[in-house]
Design a protein around this motif. Structure first.
Motif, PDB file in Angstrom:
ATOM      1  N   ASP A 296      14.893 -18.114 -34.059  1.00 13.58           N
ATOM      2  CA  ASP A 296      13.697 -17.421 -34.548  1.00 13.58           C
ATOM      3  C   ASP A 296      13.439 -16.111 -33.801  1.00 13.58           C
ATOM      4  N   ARG A 297      14.327 -15.750 -32.875  1.00 15.27           N
ATOM      5  CA  ARG A 297      14.246 -14.509 -32.087  1.00 15.27           C
ATOM      6  C   ARG A 297      12.978 -14.427 -31.236  1.00 15.27           C
ATOM      7  N   ILE A 298      12.454 -15.563 -30.827  1.00 10.70           N
ATOM      8  CA  ILE A 298      11.312 -15.590 -29.914  1.00 10.70           C
ATOM      9  C   ILE A 298      11.718 -16.417 -28.695  1.00 10.70           C
ATOM     10  N   TYR A 299      11.836 -15.752 -27.542  1.00 12.60           N
ATOM     11  CA  TYR A 299      12.076 -16.466 -26.285  1.00 12.60           C
ATOM     12  C   TYR A 299      10.860 -17.352 -25.983  1.00 12.60           C
ATOM     13  N   LYS A 300      11.125 -18.533 -25.408  1.00  8.52           N
ATOM     14  CA  LYS A 300      10.030 -19.451 -25.109  1.00  8.52           C
ATOM     15  C   LYS A 300      10.242 -20.149 -23.767  1.00  8.52           C
ATOM     16  N   TRP A 301       9.164 -20.215 -22.984  1.00  7.74           N
ATOM     17  CA  TRP A 301       9.133 -20.976 -21.742  1.00  7.74           C
ATOM     18  C   TRP A 301       7.866 -21.844 -21.742  1.00  7.74           C
ATOM     19  N   LEU A 302       7.920 -22.982 -21.101  1.00  8.87           N
ATOM     20  CA  LEU A 302       6.717 -23.761 -20.814  1.00  8.87           C
ATOM     21  C   LEU A 302       6.399 -23.560 -19.335  1.00  8.87           C
ATOM     22  N   VAL A 303       5.198 -23.052 -19.058  1.00  6.83           N
ATOM     23  CA  VAL A 303       4.842 -22.671 -17.687  1.00  6.83           C
ATOM     24  C   VAL A 303       3.519 -23.333 -17.298  1.00  6.83           C
ATOM     25  N   PRO A 304       3.511 -24.137 -16.229  1.00  4.92           N
ATOM     26  CA  PRO A 304       2.223 -24.632 -15.704  1.00  4.92           C
ATOM     27  C   PRO A 304       1.423 -23.435 -15.178  1.00  4.92           C
ATOM     28  N   TYR A 305       0.184 -23.305 -15.641  1.00  3.45           N
ATOM     29  CA  TYR A 305      -0.582 -22.104 -15.306  1.00  3.45           C
ATOM     30  C   TYR A 305      -0.853 -21.983 -13.811  1.00  3.45           C
ATOM     31  N   GLU A 306      -0.781 -20.749 -13.362  1.00  7.27           N
ATOM     32  CA  GLU A 306      -1.090 -20.409 -11.970  1.00  7.27           C
ATOM     33  C   GLU A 306      -1.614 -18.976 -11.965  1.00  7.27           C
ATOM     34  N   ASN A 307      -2.731 -18.749 -11.290  1.00  4.82           N
ATOM     35  CA  ASN A 307      -3.285 -17.394 -11.208  1.00  4.82           C
ATOM     36  C   ASN A 307      -2.239 -16.412 -10.688  1.00  4.82           C
ATOM     37  N   GLY A 308      -2.321 -15.176 -11.174  1.00  2.00           N
ATOM     38  CA  GLY A 308      -1.427 -14.160 -10.651  1.00  2.00           C
ATOM     39  C   GLY A 308      -0.854 -13.278 -11.734  1.00  2.00           C
ATOM     40  N   LYS A 309       0.434 -12.955 -11.562  1.00  5.76           N
ATOM     41  CA  LYS A 309       1.100 -12.001 -12.457  1.00  5.76           C
ATOM     42  C   LYS A 309       2.286 -12.664 -13.143  1.00  5.76           C
ATOM     43  N   LEU A 310       2.268 -12.602 -14.472  1.00  6.18           N
ATOM     44  CA  LEU A 310       3.361 -13.102 -15.296  1.00  6.18           C
ATOM     45  C   LEU A 310       4.115 -11.891 -15.832  1.00  6.18           C
ATOM     46  N   GLU A 311       5.442 -11.859 -15.592  1.00  5.00           N
ATOM     47  CA  GLU A 311       6.198 -10.665 -15.955  1.00  5.00           C
ATOM     48  C   GLU A 311       7.534 -11.041 -16.592  1.00  5.00           C
ATOM     49  N   ALA A 312       7.850 -10.368 -17.705  1.00  8.05           N
ATOM     50  CA  ALA A 312       9.146 -10.519 -18.361  1.00  8.05           C
ATOM     51  C   ALA A 312       9.963  -9.262 -18.107  1.00  8.05           C
ATOM     52  N   VAL A 313      11.262  -9.446 -17.858  1.00  4.59           N
ATOM     53  CA  VAL A 313      12.157  -8.329 -17.557  1.00  4.59           C
ATOM     54  C   VAL A 313      13.400  -8.461 -18.420  1.00  4.59           C
ATOM     55  N   GLY A 314      13.755  -7.377 -19.081  1.00  6.58           N
ATOM     56  CA  GLY A 314      14.963  -7.377 -19.893  1.00  6.58           C
ATOM     57  C   GLY A 314      15.738  -6.089 -19.713  1.00  6.58           C
ATOM     58  N   VAL A 315      17.010  -6.114 -20.116  1.00  2.20           N
ATOM     59  CA  VAL A 315      17.865  -4.926 -20.050  1.00  2.20           C
ATOM     60  C   VAL A 315      18.594  -4.797 -21.380  1.00  2.20           C
ATOM     61  N   GLN A 316      18.555  -3.591 -21.934  1.00  2.00           N
ATOM     62  CA  GLN A 316      19.272  -3.331 -23.177  1.00  2.00           C
ATOM     63  C   GLN A 316      19.954  -1.968 -23.065  1.00  2.00           C
ATOM     64  N   ASN A 317      21.251  -1.957 -23.287  1.00  4.66           N
ATOM     65  CA  ASN A 317      22.031  -0.715 -23.197  1.00  4.66           C
ATOM     66  C   ASN A 317      21.793   0.006 -21.865  1.00  4.66           C
ATOM     67  N   GLY A 318      21.707  -0.788 -20.810  1.00  2.58           N
ATOM     68  CA  GLY A 318      21.526  -0.220 -19.481  1.00  2.58           C
ATOM     69  C   GLY A 318      20.111   0.208 -19.165  1.00  2.58           C
ATOM     70  N   GLN A 319      19.187   0.015 -20.096  1.00  2.00           N
ATOM     71  CA  GLN A 319      17.797   0.429 -19.896  1.00  2.00           C
ATOM     72  C   GLN A 319      16.936  -0.785 -19.585  1.00  2.00           C
ATOM     73  N   LYS A 320      16.286  -0.768 -18.426  1.00  6.17           N
ATOM     74  CA  LYS A 320      15.429  -1.874 -18.006  1.00  6.17           C
ATOM     75  C   LYS A 320      14.041  -1.705 -18.605  1.00  6.17           C
ATOM     76  N   VAL A 321      13.471  -2.818 -19.077  1.00  5.97           N
ATOM     77  CA  VAL A 321      12.141  -2.785 -19.659  1.00  5.97           C
ATOM     78  C   VAL A 321      11.382  -4.009 -19.163  1.00  5.97           C
ATOM     79  N   THR A 322      10.076  -3.836 -18.907  1.00  5.82           N
ATOM     80  CA  THR A 322       9.250  -4.935 -18.398  1.00  5.82           C
ATOM     81  C   THR A 322       7.945  -5.021 -19.182  1.00  5.82           C
ATOM     82  N   PHE A 323       7.343  -6.187 -19.129  1.00  4.55           N
ATOM     83  CA  PHE A 323       6.015  -6.395 -19.728  1.00  4.55           C
ATOM     84  C   PHE A 323       5.319  -7.438 -18.871  1.00  4.55           C
ATOM     85  N   ALA A 324       4.085  -7.149 -18.452  1.00  2.91           N
ATOM     86  CA  ALA A 324       3.392  -8.043 -17.533  1.00  2.91           C
ATOM     87  C   ALA A 324       1.968  -8.321 -17.976  1.00  2.91           C
TER      88      ALA A 324
END
Length: 844
Positions: A700-728
């Protein structure tokens, strides 16, 4: 040599000629008077209008009112109609050799016009341009002319979406010589195009209102986008009777082609001259490009196989209603462009000239659509298959179709055909429902059929459908005959573009004569029928002309080279079509099927389609949801899987509910979803890796994780064609501040330019607060006017034209417009206990 000298002398004389006393086109939008309470005496010059509202055009009176879910109708967004009157007094002294016309780009609807208390005419259709010759009715001394326009929108539920009310598009005054090129009097085509050279063909109509024939010279100068002269076309000693058409041709070497990535434009200035005296100068913007559809291989733009990555758009602009400033469209189109969109379907009516011009400039392919109804009406309120309209307030265009369809269609083609963005003419939208034989013949709704219309192909062959269709009694008008007429009228004025229609029952359309009238057949929500159509009718090009914003729709197109592309429903949320089929249903102002919401904010579906369509920049978007409120469960191996297996393959218009924040109870199980074009993504919580996953593992082209909640910063990191991209996402505290930003700080003092001002609630540390809402109040001072506020939420019924509203996801939008006066303006936002910084705007 003598001929060359004559042409050179003529060009010299033309260049030395003084400009005409009055320019050909001038803005006629300013300083109108408006009333919703006037009666038929409003056309009379001696009526006092000093207490009427002073307005500038474009103007939509419906959007100025509060939403009324009791007396209004959801189909048109719970906003009122009525009868509006516009009046404008103006001076216009013509020379003996001049004529004057007034061009309206659109009035919704049923308009009647008077000049100096004498009727000019009327125009029922709300979406087509029209003009009148003012010359015979102007005052003798040119002073104190009074134009009155009546707009009858008492049929306030006459459409299936929000229409707006009033003179909602631009108006121009056009002054010409009695010998002139008529309005929409040129047609530029490029029949031969290559990177090395292009043949430009210009058809020019010439009208002569003098009592005697004239002999003139016609010269067309072609300029590129840098205003460099690239070609001159000359026709000498043209004899003009009452009307004449001439054709000029020129080859341009090394042309700069119009393309969705490089939308290069040219300008043709056509000059009519008599004995060296300039009579008229007509400007035509155009592009050099080639288009072609192949049944086996799809669409080609300038010889390059190109997938159409399109969206459907209705004509409202959210809080501004139907009177949409250019900058509102520019902002929205640019966001769609950044998402990889390259095409717009103007659903389900002809577009404004201003929007088409933006599409030319920004590089969008356009399908311009003529009608939503033909011979028989659709149901406006519930939008169900019966599609029957029976009372006064729901009377739509069918009332005028037999008499005016040809005129309105041909007017649209004449007015729009020089726009290089237009690559298709659509003659209709989901028309099949209104001819009952189509539905009955398909076999979908037979008593012994147990399939689903969306997900199952028809159980019948074309021959079987044809046999069933022919066995049923015909109505007075048949769909095939009407389609043939519409297609014929279109091609009479423009044989260069294909005719298409959005077919909701293509299996029937193929055998009823409907598809025979089409160069390309469009499938509406019928991706499961692509193979059927290609198998039985392999010579007819296919594309999706209405599909949902989901991965499975694009996947079906990627897997089939013969499908040219799609127009998804929709690019942006739109007002109207807000019917409540069940008692107790929540009242909403519109339909939330867009990639962007009503305020132009991005939605999760935007990021999905961007991950599929934007092939140059990586996409990464992160959202969250409580496990028990999500569409997922955890299987025995600890994987996050769908509660309903294969649900994603049958997802429809509305994206499943997710949150764009990281605020939950400690240790609560949270499903984290990531939409990305990156082949693998790693997820981090407070700097600790929660693992790297591969896109190939998620059908379905949707990455999925199950994460027990914890205060703080949640960040996803990916690389495509040598270009790093993040979303937090970061855990936020209570909202104590307001972040305020603007699309621009400098506005033109033209009375048209606007600034989009966005506020976002934040906590003390500056983290966005998206889980709590506040009533925000804007303070505006200086040389701008308030157009309105919105939070983008489809369930919000807050009035637009106010300076306060409750946020949605902690944010809100304010739009202000320059007043036409140079100066400065200041904008701040506040809620109880908090105030933003001051935003400074310069207007010059």
């Amino acid at each position: 040599m003598r001929s060359i000298i004559q042409v050179a002398c003529f060009l010299l004389m033309v260049s030395c000629q003084p400009k005409p006393t009055l320019q050909r086109e001038s803005d006629f939008n300013k300083h109108w008077k408006f009333s919703l309470e006037a009666d038929s005496s409003a056309s009379q010059p001696n009526l006092s209008d000093e207490n009427w509202q002073l307005v500038n055009l474009p103007h939509d009176w419906s959007v100025e009112f509060p939403f009324d879910t009791i007396n209004g109708e959801g189909c048109t967004g719970y906003l009122p109609g009525g009868t509006g009157w516009y009046r404008k007094q103006f001076d216009l002294k013509l020379e003996e050799n001049q004529k004057a016309y007034l061009l309206f780009d659109g009035v919704y609807n049923n308009s009647e016009l008077w000049l100096n208390n004498q009727k000019l005419g009327e125009h029922p259709y709300g979406y087509t341009p029209f003009y009148f010759d003012l010359t015979p009715l102007l005052s003798a001394d040119g002073q104190n002319n009074l134009l009155a326009v009546k707009v009858d929108r008492t049929r306030y539920a006459d459409s299936r979406w929000y229409t707006g009310s009033g003179i909602y598009r631009n108006v121009k005054l056009i002054v010409t010589n009695k010998l002139h090129i008529p309005i929409w009097g040129t047609f530029v085509t490029t029949p031969e195009v290559s990177p090395e050279k292009a043949l430009v063909n210009i058809e020019i109509d010439i009208a002569n209102d003098y009592p005697e024939p004239k002999t003139i010279d016609v010269i067309t100068e072609i300029f590129n986008g840098r205003q460099e002269l690239v070609a001159t076309l000359t026709s000498e000693n043209v004899s003009v009777g009452q009307s004449t058409k001439i054709t000029q041709k020129q080859t341009i070497e090394n042309p700069e082609l119009w393309d969705v990535d490089t939308p290069n434009l040219y300008t043709a200035n056509t000059i009519l001259s008599e004995n060296g005296n300039e009579l008229d100068r007509y400007q035509t913007s155009f592009g050099i490009r080639s288009i072609k559809f192949e049944a086996a291989n799809g669409f080609f733009l300038n010889g390059k196989n190109t997938k159409i990555k399109g969206v459907c758009l209705h004509h409202d602009g959210g809080l501004v209603g139907a009177a949409v400033p250019d900058e509102v469209w520019r902002r929205r189109l640019q966001i769609l462009k950044d998402g990889g969109c390259n095409a717009i379907r103007m659903s389900h009516n002809p577009s404004s000239e201003a929007l088409l011009t933006l599409c030319d400039e920004m590089g969008f392919l356009v399908q311009d659509e003529f009608f939503d109804e033909w011979d028989y009406p659709k149901d406006k309120r519930l939008n169900m298959e019966q599609r029957i309209s029976t009372d006064y307030i729901t009377e739509g265009y069918t009332k005028h179709f037999q008499e005016l369809a040809e005129q309105d269609l041909k007017t649209t083609v004449l007015a729009h055909r020089n726009h290089p963005s237009i690559f298709q003419w659509s003659i209709g939208n989901e028309i099949e429902w209104t001819y009952p034989r189509n539905k009955k013949a398909t076999g979908f709704w037979d008593a012994d059929w147990s399939g689903n219309y969306f997900w199952n192909p028809t159980p019948l062959s074309p021959d079987e459908i044809k046999k069933r269709y022919d066995s049923m009694p015909a109505m007075e008008h048949t769909i095939g005959e009407t389609a043939q007429k519409l297609s014929k009228w279109t091609k009479e004025l423009d044989p260069t573009r294909p005719v298409v229609a959005n077919c909701i029952l293509p299996s029937a359309s193929y055998v009823t004569g409907y598809a025979d009238a089409l160069d390309v057949i469009g499938f509406s929500y019928r991706r499961v029928m692509y193979d059927y159509g290609h198998q039985y009718f392999p010579e007819k090009p296919i594309m999706g002309t209405e599909n949902v914003n989901q991965w499975q729709e694009w996947k079906a197109i990627l897997e089939r080279p013969f499908v040219s592309g799609t127009f998804t429903w929709t690019g942006i949320d739109y007002m109207g079509e807000a019917h409540q089929r069940n008692p107790g249903d929540e009242r909403k102002r519109g339909t939330a099927s867009g990639l962007l919401d009503f305020a132009g904010f991005k939605k999760p579906a935007f990021f999905m389609m961007r991950s599929l369509w934007n092939e140059t920049d990586p996409t990464l978007y992160l959202s969250t949801q409580k496990l028990d409120q999500s569409i997922y469960k955890v299987d025995k191996d600890g994987n996050v899987v769908e509660k309903v297996p294969g649900r994603w393959e049958k997802a429809l218009w509305i994206w499943h509910k997710v949150n764009n924040y990281w605020n939950y109870a400690d240790k609560e199980p949270i499903v984290v979803e990531v939409i990305s074009s990156c082949p693998e993504v790693e997820l981090f919580l407070n700097g600790n890796s929660l693992g790297t996953k591969n896109l190939a593992d998620f059908p379905d082209r949707i990455y999925k994780w199950l994460v027990p909640y914890e205060n703080g910063k949640l960040e996803a990191v990916g690389v495509q064609n040598g270009q790093k991209v993040t979303f937090a996402l970061a855990t936020a505290e209570a909202a104590t501040k307001i972040d305020i930003s603007t699309s621009k700080t400098d506005l033109d003092a033209d009375g048209y330019d606007v600034a989009h001002i966005v506020v976002q609630l934040t906590d003390e540390a500056g983290n966005p607060v998206r889980f709590d809402e506040k009533e925000v109040e804007f303070s505006i001072t200086g040389d701008v006017e308030l157009l309105g506020v919105d939070n983008g939420n489809d369930a919000s019924l807050q009035t637009f034209q106010t300076n306060k509203l409750k946020t949605s996801e902690g944010r809100a939008l304010l739009i202000v417009r320059s007043t036409g006066k140079a100066g400065r303006a200041q904008v701040t936002a506040s809620f109880e206990g908090a105030q933003s910084n001051t935003l400074e705007l310069n207007i010059d």
